[in-house]
Design a protein around this motif. Structure first.
Motif, PDB file in Angstrom:
ATOM      1  N   GLN A   1       0.838  -1.206   0.000  1.00 38.92           N
ATOM      2  CA  GLN A   1       0.000   0.000   0.000  1.00 38.92           C
ATOM      3  C   GLN A   1       0.869   1.251   0.000  1.00 38.92           C
ATOM      4  OE1 GLN A   1      -2.534   1.513   3.429  1.00 38.92           O
ATOM      5  NE2 GLN A   1      -4.137   0.854   2.010  1.00 38.92           N
TER       6      GLN A   1
ATOM      7  N   ILE B   1      -4.710   6.407  -2.812  1.00 40.55           N
ATOM      8  CA  ILE B   1      -4.161   5.214  -2.148  1.00 40.55           C
ATOM      9  C   ILE B   1      -4.010   4.143  -3.216  1.00 40.55           C
ATOM     10  CG2 ILE B   1      -4.643   3.318  -0.557  1.00 40.55           C
ATOM     11  CD1 ILE B   1      -5.750   5.108   1.387  1.00 40.55           C
TER      12      ILE B   1
ATOM     13  N   ASN C   1      -3.278   0.241  -3.760  1.00 39.76           N
ATOM     14  CA  ASN C   1      -3.237  -1.064  -3.085  1.00 39.76           C
ATOM     15  C   ASN C   1      -2.867  -2.139  -4.094  1.00 39.76           C
ATOM     16  OD1 ASN C   1      -4.105  -0.376  -0.421  1.00 39.76           O
ATOM     17  ND2 ASN C   1      -6.170  -0.108  -1.216  1.00 39.76           N
TER      18      ASN C   1
ATOM     19  N   TYR D   1      -2.832  -6.178  -4.702  1.00 36.78           N
ATOM     20  CA  TYR D   1      -3.376  -7.432  -4.196  1.00 36.78           C
ATOM     21  C   TYR D   1      -2.856  -8.588  -5.032  1.00 36.78           C
ATOM     22  CZ  TYR D   1      -7.141  -4.296  -2.496  1.00 36.78           C
ATOM     23  OH  TYR D   1      -7.874  -3.281  -1.916  1.00 36.78           O
TER      24      TYR D   1
ATOM     25  N   ILE E   1      -9.429  -6.960   1.132  1.00 36.79           N
ATOM     26  CA  ILE E   1      -9.395  -5.852   2.101  1.00 36.79           C
ATOM     27  C   ILE E   1     -10.645  -5.966   2.962  1.00 36.79           C
ATOM     28  CG2 ILE E   1     -10.476  -4.155   0.525  1.00 36.79           C
ATOM     29  CD1 ILE E   1      -8.534  -2.038   1.728  1.00 36.79           C
TER      30      ILE E   1
ATOM     31  N   HIS F   1     -14.871  -1.896   5.231  1.00 32.07           N
ATOM     32  CA  HIS F   1     -14.646  -0.684   6.029  1.00 32.07           C
ATOM     33  C   HIS F   1     -15.389   0.487   5.413  1.00 32.07           C
ATOM     34  CE1 HIS F   1     -11.809  -0.520   2.692  1.00 32.07           C
ATOM     35  NE2 HIS F   1     -11.831   0.783   2.825  1.00 32.07           N
TER      36      HIS F   1
ATOM     37  N   ASP G   1     -14.575   4.557   4.828  1.00 28.64           N
ATOM     38  CA  ASP G   1     -13.393   5.423   4.870  1.00 28.64           C
ATOM     39  C   ASP G   1     -13.467   6.399   6.045  1.00 28.64           C
ATOM     40  OD1 ASP G   1     -12.429   4.204   2.666  1.00 28.64           O
ATOM     41  OD2 ASP G   1     -13.179   5.702   1.277  1.00 28.64           O
TER      42      ASP G   1
ATOM     43  N   MET H   1     -16.214  -6.678  -5.489  1.00 30.42           N
ATOM     44  CA  MET H   1     -16.299  -5.816  -4.301  1.00 30.42           C
ATOM     45  C   MET H   1     -17.622  -6.087  -3.595  1.00 30.42           C
ATOM     46  SD  MET H   1     -15.588  -1.731  -4.027  1.00 30.42           S
ATOM     47  CE  MET H   1     -13.812  -1.858  -4.023  1.00 30.42           C
TER      48      MET H   1
ATOM     49  N   HIS I   1     -17.377  -1.115   2.257  1.00 28.43           N
ATOM     50  CA  HIS I   1     -16.935  -1.802   1.039  1.00 28.43           C
ATOM     51  C   HIS I   1     -15.710  -2.636   1.394  1.00 28.43           C
ATOM     52  CE1 HIS I   1     -14.821   2.120   0.955  1.00 28.43           C
ATOM     53  NE2 HIS I   1     -13.813   1.455   0.405  1.00 28.43           N
TER      54      HIS I   1
ATOM     55  N   ILE J   1     -13.190  -6.413  -0.002  1.00 34.82           N
ATOM     56  CA  ILE J   1     -12.904  -7.439  -1.019  1.00 34.82           C
ATOM     57  C   ILE J   1     -12.526  -8.713  -0.283  1.00 34.82           C
ATOM     58  CG2 ILE J   1     -11.365  -8.086  -2.928  1.00 34.82           C
ATOM     59  CD1 ILE J   1     -11.014  -5.016  -3.406  1.00 34.82           C
TER      60      ILE J   1
ATOM     61  N   ARG K   1      -3.751  -7.477  -8.801  1.00 30.13           N
ATOM     62  CA  ARG K   1      -4.616  -6.296  -9.017  1.00 30.13           C
ATOM     63  C   ARG K   1      -4.023  -5.082  -8.314  1.00 30.13           C
ATOM     64  NH1 ARG K   1      -8.968  -4.107  -5.933  1.00 30.13           N
ATOM     65  NH2 ARG K   1     -10.322  -2.802  -7.194  1.00 30.13           N
TER      66      ARG K   1
ATOM     67  N   SER L   1      -5.171  -1.336  -7.278  1.00 29.42           N
ATOM     68  CA  SER L   1      -6.287  -0.385  -7.241  1.00 29.42           C
ATOM     69  C   SER L   1      -5.741   0.989  -6.893  1.00 29.42           C
ATOM     70  CB  SER L   1      -7.360  -0.816  -6.241  1.00 29.42           C
ATOM     71  OG  SER L   1      -6.912  -0.630  -4.923  1.00 29.42           O
TER      72      SER L   1
ATOM     73  N   THR M   1      -7.311   4.509  -5.505  1.00 33.25           N
ATOM     74  CA  THR M   1      -8.518   5.146  -4.975  1.00 33.25           C
ATOM     75  C   THR M   1      -8.208   6.606  -4.698  1.00 33.25           C
ATOM     76  OG1 THR M   1      -9.070   3.040  -3.924  1.00 33.25           O
ATOM     77  CG2 THR M   1     -10.327   4.963  -3.212  1.00 33.25           C
TER      78      THR M   1
ATOM     79  N   ARG N   1      -9.296  10.251  -3.275  1.00 36.24           N
ATOM     80  CA  ARG N   1     -10.170  10.932  -2.329  1.00 36.24           C
ATOM     81  C   ARG N   1      -9.731  12.379  -2.269  1.00 36.24           C
ATOM     82  NH1 ARG N   1      -8.589   5.976  -0.086  1.00 36.24           N
ATOM     83  NH2 ARG N   1     -10.300   4.709   0.719  1.00 36.24           N
TER      84      ARG N   1
HETATM   85  O1  LIG Z   1      -8.969  -2.047  -3.767  1.00 37.75           O
HETATM   86  C1  LIG Z   1      -9.969  -1.383  -3.821  1.00 37.75           C
HETATM   87  O2  LIG Z   1     -10.585  -1.198  -4.869  1.00 37.75           O
HETATM   88  C2  LIG Z   1     -10.528  -0.752  -2.555  1.00 37.75           C
HETATM   89  C3  LIG Z   1      -9.501  -0.008  -1.766  1.00 37.75           C
HETATM   90  C4  LIG Z   1     -10.050   0.596  -0.510  1.00 37.75           C
HETATM   91  O3  LIG Z   1     -11.190   0.406  -0.159  1.00 37.75           O
HETATM   92  C5  LIG Z   1      -9.201   1.424   0.340  1.00 37.75           C
HETATM   93  O4  LIG Z   1      -8.008   1.607   0.068  1.00 37.75           O
HETATM   94  O5  LIG Z   1      -9.709   1.948   1.360  1.00 37.75           O
END
Ligand SMILES: O=C(O)CCC(=O)C(=O)O
Length: 231
Positions: A72, A113, A115, A117, A123, A126, A128, A148, A185, A187, A209, A211, A213, A215
């Motif tokens: 991360q 962020i 991530n 995987y 994940i 949670h 945010d 998801m 949300h 995973i 994968r 991701s 994100t 914000r």
């Molecule tokens: O991997 C994702 O698409 C979700 C990531 C996520 O929910 C997070 O970083 O808080």
């Protein structure tokens, strides 16, 4: 990721056999139509251009995930009109009008962020951090698909209320309002997902994968770096 090792295409089974079904156990097939959650926006046909997706993925793997155990990374950027590469693409997508992520005059810092995987990783469900981020997040899936899962906060233990969405690679999701604050949300840790409906479904192997994100930060939060513009 468009690499020869990607399991995304090879993993598709046209018609699952009884043993395939035994392998996936109690999983329910998931579709790529967004479940009816207010504030969840998803268009499966809206794909990040392949070249841009590959370029971003390669850049992130090379610069941020180049050491074992790192999964991360957080990047920050001051409020700015500058929208290079990835942000320039996102800015022009209709889904983004549902978040205040690109105001006419930017006043808020942004955070991304990243991530990473591997198959079998996920994940925890949670919501945010409410005090740190404004409403409206934009998530991208690169390199592999995943499913998801969403659960209403006040019914977090009730699996009956679990909603799922299949996120193919290069798709984008927007969570705002209820989808952002009243639903968790997450995973699930799996190596395969079951995609389709109860009658017609296929097994999709997960690959690696990435991701991203995005914000935006509330005014009280400090900006820690300026790197988000590198994406
Ligand atoms: O991997 C994702 O698409 C979700 C990531 C996520 O929910 C997070 O970083 O808080």
């Amino acid at each position: 990721m468009d690499s020869p090792d990607s399991l995304f295409d090879e993993g598709l089974a046209a018609s699952p056999t009884p043993s395939d079904i035994a392998v996936v156990g109690d999983m329910e097939p998931t579709s790529s139509c967004a479940p009816p959650i207010p504030g969840l926006f998803f268009t499966p046909s809206l794909l990040l251009p392949l070249e841009l997706a590959d370029q971003i993925t390669e850049f992130c793997l090379k610069h941020y995930f180049n050491q074992p155990g790192v999964n991360q990374i957080m990047l920050f950027g001051a409020a700015s009109d500058s929208t290079p590469g990835l942000l320039a693409f996102i800015k022009h997508q209709p889904l983004v009008k549902f978040t205040p992520f690109f105001p006419r005059t930017p006043t808020h810092a942004r955070q991304a962020i990243l991530n990473l995987y591997h198959p079998g990783e996920g994940i925890t469900p949670h919501v945010d951090l409410l005090k740190r981020f404004g409403d409206g997040i934009v998530g991208l899936s690169l390199g592999s698909s995943c499913v998801m899962q969403f659960t209403r906060v006040e019914e977090a233990d009730d699996n009956v209320r679990l909603k799922q969405l299949f996120l193919p690679e290069r798709t984008m999701i927007v969570l705002s309002g209820d989808a952002h604050y009243a639903w968790t949300h997450g995973i699930e840790k799996r190596t395969t997902d079951l995609v389709g409906d109860a009658k017609t479904f296929r097994i999709v192997e997960r690959g690696v994968r990435l991701s991203i994100t995005f914000r935006w930060l509330l005014a009280s939060e400090d900006v820690v770096g300026l790197e988000v513009t590198k994406l």
